[in-house]
Each structure stands twice: as C-alpha cells, then as structure tokens.
Design a protein around this motif. Structure first.
Motif, mmCIF file in Angstrom:
data_model
loop_
_atom_site.group_PDB
_atom_site.id
_atom_site.type_symbol
_atom_site.label_atom_id
_atom_site.label_comp_id
_atom_site.label_asym_id
_atom_site.label_seq_id
_atom_site.Cartn_x
_atom_site.Cartn_y
_atom_site.Cartn_z
ATOM 1 N N GLN A 186 0.828 -1.207 0.000
ATOM 2 C CA GLN A 186 0.000 0.000 0.000
ATOM 3 C C GLN A 186 0.860 1.254 0.000
ATOM 4 O O GLN A 186 0.544 2.242 -0.684
ATOM 5 N N ALA A 187 1.954 1.240 0.743
ATOM 6 C CA ALA A 187 2.847 2.402 0.776
ATOM 7 C C ALA A 187 3.459 2.651 -0.596
ATOM 8 O O ALA A 187 3.625 3.806 -1.026
ATOM 9 N N ILE A 188 3.789 1.570 -1.297
ATOM 10 C CA ILE A 188 4.358 1.704 -2.637
ATOM 11 C C ILE A 188 3.319 2.267 -3.598
ATOM 12 O O ILE A 188 3.612 3.155 -4.407
ATOM 13 N N MET A 189 2.069 1.763 -3.505
ATOM 14 C CA MET A 189 1.005 2.286 -4.373
ATOM 15 C C MET A 189 0.692 3.742 -4.048
ATOM 16 O O MET A 189 0.429 4.546 -4.947
ATOM 17 N N ASP A 190 0.726 4.104 -2.779
ATOM 18 C CA ASP A 190 0.499 5.502 -2.404
ATOM 19 C C ASP A 190 1.572 6.396 -3.026
ATOM 20 O O ASP A 190 1.267 7.482 -3.553
ATOM 21 N N GLU A 194 1.258 9.380 -5.806
ATOM 22 C CA GLU A 194 1.759 10.710 -5.467
ATOM 23 C C GLU A 194 2.775 11.218 -6.486
ATOM 24 O O GLU A 194 2.909 12.422 -6.701
ATOM 25 N N ASN A 195 3.487 10.294 -7.113
ATOM 26 C CA ASN A 195 4.601 10.687 -7.971
ATOM 27 C C ASN A 195 4.350 10.535 -9.469
ATOM 28 O O ASN A 195 5.074 11.120 -10.269
ATOM 29 N N TYR A 196 3.352 9.746 -9.827
ATOM 30 C CA TYR A 196 3.115 9.473 -11.246
ATOM 31 C C TYR A 196 1.701 9.873 -11.659
ATOM 32 O O TYR A 196 0.783 9.922 -10.839
ATOM 33 N N LEU A 197 1.546 10.126 -12.944
ATOM 34 C CA LEU A 197 0.258 10.452 -13.541
ATOM 35 C C LEU A 197 0.033 9.546 -14.749
ATOM 36 O O LEU A 197 0.992 9.040 -15.342
ATOM 37 N N ASN A 302 -3.290 2.053 -11.644
ATOM 38 C CA ASN A 302 -3.540 0.784 -10.966
ATOM 39 C C ASN A 302 -2.238 0.004 -10.850
ATOM 40 O O ASN A 302 -1.228 0.355 -11.495
ATOM 41 N N ALA A 303 -2.241 -1.043 -10.052
ATOM 42 C CA ALA A 303 -1.026 -1.800 -9.752
ATOM 43 C C ALA A 303 -0.386 -2.397 -10.994
ATOM 44 O O ALA A 303 0.841 -2.528 -11.076
ATOM 45 N N GLU A 304 -1.218 -2.777 -11.998
ATOM 46 C CA GLU A 304 -0.682 -3.392 -13.205
ATOM 47 C C GLU A 304 0.175 -2.414 -14.011
ATOM 48 O O GLU A 304 1.012 -2.825 -14.818
ATOM 49 N N GLN A 305 -0.032 -1.129 -13.796
ATOM 50 C CA GLN A 305 0.734 -0.121 -14.541
ATOM 51 C C GLN A 305 2.080 0.185 -13.896
ATOM 52 O O GLN A 305 2.898 0.890 -14.482
ATOM 53 N N LEU A 306 2.310 -0.340 -12.722
ATOM 54 C CA LEU A 306 3.560 -0.073 -12.005
ATOM 55 C C LEU A 306 4.651 -0.995 -12.541
ATOM 56 O O LEU A 306 4.684 -2.180 -12.245
ATOM 57 N N SER A 307 5.555 -0.464 -13.349
ATOM 58 C CA SER A 307 6.621 -1.268 -13.949
ATOM 59 C C SER A 307 7.670 -1.620 -12.900
ATOM 60 O O SER A 307 7.793 -0.946 -11.869
ATOM 61 N N PRO A 308 8.474 -2.671 -13.148
ATOM 62 C CA PRO A 308 9.544 -3.022 -12.200
ATOM 63 C C PRO A 308 10.498 -1.864 -11.923
ATOM 64 O O PRO A 308 10.912 -1.660 -10.782
ATOM 65 N N ASP A 309 10.845 -1.111 -12.960
ATOM 66 C CA ASP A 309 11.768 0.006 -12.751
ATOM 67 C C ASP A 309 11.139 1.090 -11.875
ATOM 68 O O ASP A 309 11.791 1.631 -10.974
ATOM 69 N N MET A 310 9.868 1.411 -12.150
ATOM 70 C CA MET A 310 9.177 2.400 -11.322
ATOM 71 C C MET A 310 9.098 1.913 -9.876
ATOM 72 O O MET A 310 9.311 2.681 -8.930
ATOM 73 N N ARG A 311 8.797 0.633 -9.731
ATOM 74 C CA ARG A 311 8.674 0.054 -8.389
ATOM 75 C C ARG A 311 9.977 0.187 -7.614
ATOM 76 O O ARG A 311 9.981 0.579 -6.442
ATOM 77 N N GLN A 312 11.094 -0.132 -8.274
ATOM 78 C CA GLN A 312 12.387 -0.029 -7.606
ATOM 79 C C GLN A 312 12.696 1.416 -7.210
ATOM 80 O O GLN A 312 13.231 1.680 -6.140
ATOM 81 N N GLN A 313 12.360 2.352 -8.093
ATOM 82 C CA GLN A 313 12.590 3.763 -7.779
ATOM 83 C C GLN A 313 11.770 4.199 -6.566
ATOM 84 O O GLN A 313 12.264 4.940 -5.701
ATOM 85 N N LEU A 314 10.530 3.737 -6.495
ATOM 86 C CA LEU A 314 9.671 4.114 -5.377
ATOM 87 C C LEU A 314 10.130 3.450 -4.084
ATOM 88 O O LEU A 314 10.083 4.068 -3.009
ATOM 89 N N ILE A 315 10.556 2.189 -4.182
ATOM 90 C CA ILE A 315 11.080 1.502 -2.997
ATOM 91 C C ILE A 315 12.302 2.241 -2.462
ATOM 92 O O ILE A 315 12.449 2.445 -1.254
ATOM 93 N N GLN A 316 13.165 2.670 -3.368
ATOM 94 C CA GLN A 316 14.344 3.425 -2.946
ATOM 95 C C GLN A 316 13.942 4.750 -2.312
ATOM 96 O O GLN A 316 14.543 5.189 -1.326
ATOM 97 N N GLN A 317 12.913 5.377 -2.862
ATOM 98 C CA GLN A 317 12.431 6.640 -2.305
ATOM 99 C C GLN A 317 11.900 6.443 -0.886
ATOM 100 O O GLN A 317 12.114 7.282 0.000
ATOM 101 N N ILE A 318 11.220 5.323 -0.659
ATOM 102 C CA ILE A 318 10.615 5.065 0.649
ATOM 103 C C ILE A 318 11.635 4.567 1.667
ATOM 104 O O ILE A 318 11.647 5.008 2.822
#
Length: 409
Positions: A186-190, A194-197, A302-318
């Motif tokens: 949930q934190a990653i999706m939030d 917050e960061n993507y459109l 939605n979650a399906e639009q979150l690419s692996p690269d975007m996910r890693q960037q957000l995880i690093q941000q968090i």
C-alpha cells in the motif's frame, strides 16, 4: 562487483527460467534447494556451508563461457586464456565471480529460511510451466541436457539455481508485499499515485512532417481542427473514439491506456495540465506546447501499470535502498573462507581445473550428487548465518529457489 554479479545471476534464472528435473508432490511441483554433497575437495565455505570442487568447477565453466561471450564483442577470442599477461586479470575475475555465485546461492537460501518463507503453489506451478516452455524452445530435453553438460551443471545444481530464483521472488514479496517488512504494498502504491500520472491525449500538431512550425492557412486549419475536437470532448463524446478521429500523436497507438509519467518526463504544459485534472476528467481548454494543441484525459493508476523500474525507484524513495541493494548486502555479509585446495588453483592450472571430469554418473552428474529423491517436501532449516563449521541446510527440507543469472552492468 557483487551487485553486478547479483544482477547477472538473476538474469540467467529469469532469462532461462528453466526447472530441470522437477519432481511432483501430490500434483504440485517439488522445488527446493538441496546442498550438493561430493567426495571432491572442499574449495571454500560460505557461512560454514561447504562448496566442493565439482560445484565450484561448474561455476567457473559457466562464468568462463559468459565472459568469453562478453569479450567476443571486443574482438577477443579463446587465445586470451593462454596469454598470462592478458589472461591473468580475467582469471582473477573468473574466480571472484565463482565465489560470488556460491555466496549468492547460499545467501538467498539463508534469507528465505530466516524469514520462514514457503513457496506458494502458484509459484511452483509457474516454475514447472517455465521448464516445459524453455526445454521446448531449446529443441527438446536432449538439447537442454547437452546445454547443461557444456558447463558441468548437474540437474540438481541447476534445480538449486531455479530454486534460488523463486526464493528471491518470495523474499521480495516478504520485504514489499501486503505486510512488507521494508515497505508495504500500500505504501508503494500511495507513492506511485503521489509521484506518477496517467493521461491520454488528442494532439493536433502545429508542426509539419519535418518538425517546422506551421504558418498561415495551415496553422489556422490545425487550430480549427483542435477546437472542433475540444468541443466534442466538452459535449461528452467518447474520448477514445475522438482519439482515433483527431489524434496526430503516433505514440498513443503504443499506449492506448495512456502515458504513465512523472515530473520531467513530459513537456511542462502537458504535465501541468494532467496534474490539474482529477482522474476521469478531461481538459476544458486547448493546451498549447511546441508540439501543437493537446486535449487531455487523466486516467486513474492501478497496480498493473507499475513497472519493475518504477517500483524499484519508489522503494528506494521510501526505504533508501532498492531490492538489488538489499540482495547485495546479503551477499556482502556472507562469510567466505577459502581452503588450502582453493589456494592450490592458479592461473597455470586453471584449464585443468575446469576440464571435463573423466568419470560421470549415468545421468551425467559429477561427483557424488546425493540429493534426495524423496517427493515429500518440507521446510528447510536455515543455514548458519554465523558461518559455523558444517552449518549447511538440511537436504530434506525446503530451501530457496535459485535465481537466474543477471545481466552484467
């Protein structure tokens, strides 16, 4: 070096995605890491777990083949290994890569066990399906077996590689899943929201085919077309149908669900308009940029639009770290101890060390591959993370699914 290797070994598991010799337990693929026992000399220990010469030799041969493929792009051939001045540095790197491969397998397995994880039925079935597909793509079982034999991988050693890959996925879920210990899903999706459109648009270009600005009647006609499209949007006509009718951006054909972007990835006018809209809303005015006139519709993420690269960037941000960073830390924490047998290997006798063995078992396994043949799967005991003597995982218990080798950076 460890990070580069970690990505490369994971890429092998992902790229090949094969499970050799998987047995079935009550209809469920039985995938688990099993320590390789052997009568050959111990070359090193990782957290107290022994790595015998036959396993180490397989890592050397695989990495030598990998390195030769890479060096081939730079004009080198096999003769480099017979040139001490040129070859010695590559030999040193080859041994380091084999060390890290042994450490990687055991570090991922150890973390999987430390977290008391188990593979789901879905994860096991996916590995089995990947096996069938990959063997078929390689031309059948015999060609696949020949491929493994070309770098002295036994079926069990490759099963361990596949097991480690599956364990890696399970660890990532434990870190960042629904109840993630590092960051929750949930934190990653939030953070994603917050960061993507996400936005679709109708573009009527204000430039010609050469990128030159339109002038005179051509410019007026283009603006009139844009206003016509805007009026239909404001009247509530179907936006996707209007895209097909008016849009002059070929990229929309590749992204029919809309572009997904963050600040700095689109022209400023486009980004600002998308950000000002609520999900589901459309532009009420034309938005002019250097490309022409835009009419936007913002779409929800939605979650399906979150690419692996975007996910890693957000995880690093968090968290301040990517998952690759976490894996690197696990491998760097491994305690590697070399034996006297390891010290006897030199540049001069490398070719002898990695030469094919004179004796093999009927199924091509090298040394004493004593992996159990039982089909009942249980949880594996975690390896001793403190590097205690003889601290190896219980071969009867489930360990990690091995990752494929990752591409070098």
């Amino acid at each position: 070096m460890i990070k580069t290797f970690g990505k490369r070994i994971l890429a092998m598991a992902v790229a090949t995605a094969v499970v050799a010799g998987i047995t079935m337990t009550y209809g469920i693929p039985n995938i688990k890491y099993k320590p390789i026992r052997s009568s050959e000399p111990v070359m090193l220990t990782v957290n107290g777990d022994e790595v015998h010469a036959d396993e180490f030799r397989a890592y050397l041969k695989y990495n030598k083949m990998y390195m030769e493929n890479m060096l081939g792009y730079y004009g080198y051939d096999d003769s480099i290994w017979s040139d001490p001045q040129m070859g010695a540095p590559f030999v040193a790197q080859l041994f380091d890569m084999a060390d890290q491969q042994a450490a990687y397998m055991r570090s991922i397995t150890g973390e999987f066990n430390r977290l008391h994880l188990k593979l789901t039925r879905e994860e096991k079935e996916k590995a089995a399906a990947d096996k069938k597909m990959q063997i078929a793509q390689m031309g059948g079982q015999q060609m696949f077996d020949d491929w493994l034999a070309s770098f002295d991988y036994t079926a069990q050693l490759y099963d361990n590689t596949v097991a480690t890959a599956a364990y890696l996925g399970a660890i990532e879920k434990a870190y960042y899943g629904k109840n993630g210990t590092k960051a929750t899903e949930q934190a990653i999706m939030d953070a994603f929201n917050e960061n993507y459109l996400c936005a679709k648009h109708i573009l009527v270009q204000a430039v010609d085919g050469l990128g030159e600005p339109l002038t005179g009647d051509a410019l007026a006609a283009a603006e009139s077309k844009a206003n016509e499209a805007l009026e239909k949007v404001k009247a509530g006509e179907d936006f996707d149908a209007l895209i097909k009718q008016y849009n002059e951006d070929p990229g929309m054909e590749m992204y029919p669900e809309g572009y997904i972007f963050t600040d700095g990835e689109m022209v400023e006018e486009f980004y600002n308009e998308a950000k000002s809209l609520e999900p589901g809303a459309t532009s009420t005015k034309l938005v002019k940029s250097t490309f022409g006139w835009h009419i936007l519709k913002r779409e929800p993420l939605n979650a399906e639009q979150l690419s692996p690269d975007m996910r890693q960037q957000l995880i690093q941000q968090i968290t301040g770290k990517t998952f690759d960073d976490e894996v690197t830390a696990l491998v760097e924490a491994a305690e590697i101890k070399h034996t006297d047998a390891y010290g006897e290997v030199s540049y001069e006798n490398l070719m002898k060390i990695i030469a094919p063995k004179a004796e093999t078992t009927d199924n091509g396994a090298q040394g004493k591959d004593t992996s159990d043949s039982e089909e009942v799967e249980s949880e594996s005991a975690p390896a001793d993370q403190n590097g205690g003597e003889g601290a190896s995982s219980d071969p009867e218990k489930e360990g990690t699914e091995a990752p494929a080798q990752q591409s070098a950076e």
